[in-house]
Design a protein around this motif. Sequence first.
Motif, short mmCIF file in Angstrom:
data_model
loop_
_atom_site.label_atom_id
_atom_site.label_comp_id
_atom_site.label_asym_id
_atom_site.label_seq_id
_atom_site.Cartn_x
_atom_site.Cartn_y
_atom_site.Cartn_z
N TYR A 38 104.76 -19.71 2.59
CA TYR A 38 104.64 -20.74 1.56
C TYR A 38 105.59 -21.92 1.78
O TYR A 38 105.17 -23.08 1.73
CB TYR A 38 104.87 -20.12 0.16
N GLY A 55 107.68 -19.19 -8.20
CA GLY A 55 107.37 -18.89 -6.81
C GLY A 55 108.59 -18.61 -5.97
O GLY A 55 109.41 -17.73 -6.29
N ASP A 64 107.31 -15.42 -12.43
CA ASP A 64 106.06 -15.67 -11.71
C ASP A 64 105.16 -14.45 -11.90
O ASP A 64 105.64 -13.33 -12.06
CB ASP A 64 106.35 -15.88 -10.21
N ILE A 65 103.87 -14.70 -11.90
CA ILE A 65 102.92 -13.60 -12.10
C ILE A 65 102.77 -12.75 -10.84
O ILE A 65 102.34 -11.60 -10.89
CB ILE A 65 101.53 -14.17 -12.52
N ALA A 117 102.18 -16.73 -17.52
CA ALA A 117 102.52 -17.87 -18.37
C ALA A 117 101.81 -17.84 -19.72
O ALA A 117 102.27 -18.42 -20.69
CB ALA A 117 102.17 -19.17 -17.65
N ARG A 158 98.08 -25.50 -12.76
CA ARG A 158 96.67 -25.56 -12.37
C ARG A 158 96.11 -24.20 -11.97
O ARG A 158 94.91 -24.00 -11.93
CB ARG A 158 96.45 -26.58 -11.24
N1 SAM Z 1 106.99 -23.56 -8.46
C1 SAM Z 1 106.95 -23.24 -7.05
C2 SAM Z 1 107.06 -24.50 -6.24
O1 SAM Z 1 106.95 -25.58 -6.83
O2 SAM Z 1 107.22 -24.43 -5.03
C3 SAM Z 1 105.71 -22.43 -6.70
C4 SAM Z 1 104.39 -23.11 -6.89
S1 SAM Z 1 103.03 -22.18 -6.30
C5 SAM Z 1 101.93 -23.45 -5.75
C6 SAM Z 1 102.22 -21.63 -7.76
C7 SAM Z 1 102.80 -20.37 -8.36
O3 SAM Z 1 102.18 -20.13 -9.62
C8 SAM Z 1 102.54 -19.12 -7.53
O4 SAM Z 1 103.76 -18.50 -7.21
C9 SAM Z 1 101.69 -18.25 -8.45
O5 SAM Z 1 101.90 -16.87 -8.29
C10 SAM Z 1 102.11 -18.73 -9.81
N2 SAM Z 1 101.17 -18.44 -10.90
C11 SAM Z 1 99.83 -18.55 -10.87
N3 SAM Z 1 99.29 -18.21 -12.05
C12 SAM Z 1 100.32 -17.87 -12.86
C13 SAM Z 1 100.42 -17.42 -14.21
N4 SAM Z 1 99.32 -17.25 -14.97
N5 SAM Z 1 101.63 -17.15 -14.73
C14 SAM Z 1 102.74 -17.31 -13.96
N6 SAM Z 1 102.72 -17.73 -12.69
C15 SAM Z 1 101.53 -18.01 -12.13
#
Ligand code: SAM
Length: 243
Positions: A28, A65, A87-88, A116, A136
């Motif tokens: 990532y 993340g 994080d989920i 979330a 998103r």
């Molecule tokens: N915030 C970090 C960054 O900016 O580098 C990570 C962003 S990453 C693109 C998106 C993150 O959202 C992932 O780690 C994913 O597991 C988390 N995610 C997706 N759906 C979620 C939810 N319903 N509740 C909590 N986290 C969630």
Amino acid sequence: THFGYKTIDKDEKVSMVAGVFHSVAKQYDVMNDLMSFGIHRLWKRFTIDASGVRPGNKVLDLAGGTGDLTAKFSQLVGKDGKVILADINSSMLNVGRDKLRDRGLVQNIEYVQANAEYLPFEENTFDIVTIAFGLRNVTDKDKALRSIYSVLKPGGRLLVLEFSKPEHEILNKAYDFYSFNILPKMGELVAKDGDSYQYLAESIRMHPDQDTLEEMMKNAGFEQTSYKNLTGGIVALHKGYKF
Ligand code: SAM
């Protein structure tokens, strides 16, 4: 197309998003730098500055993340403050925890696996909640916004850093081309995972634009909402308060 433009139900979206982030977790950070040409670091720096964080604050880095924001907040809130990286996805959380521990950031960070939409914290707990490039991916965004509102203290604020709608048509077209043609190929080449990066591109296209997201924040109860476009609106930082 692969994921985004057919109708999928909620459970399908949840397991698809889980699959994507289990799959991309290890690569990532590298992919983030590569795909944004390192600019995500500036967007995140901007978010920290706009948060008004102070020593002693309690911060929730939601969908945190691999913990880029958590790392910065941890230094700024100091030993009397606290940062929760939630994080989920267990894979993302593990990569984040290993990275921050390797950097010696241990004293004021906690890790929580949480959705979330159903935050497992008491009302009025946090001075700041951030969600960067996470909203998103959430299935029920309105529910998540209400849940965030509830865990903020009065006077607390939410910052949403997310891809948005470029301000000018030319940039929009160029960005579309980049997202749908180049990005999945880079994903395939570097991370051996074109499908996940195709999903990420599609999820960006389907995300609410600047004004729609601001309206959603108001509907969830946030006040004094505002947003700032970054890099021509490719990304926007939304902010709102709970009073
Ligand atoms: N915030 C970090 C960054 O900016 O580098 C990570 C962003 S990453 C693109 C998106 C993150 O959202 C992932 O780690 C994913 O597991 C988390 N995610 C997706 N759906 C979620 C939810 N319903 N509740 C909590 N986290 C969630």
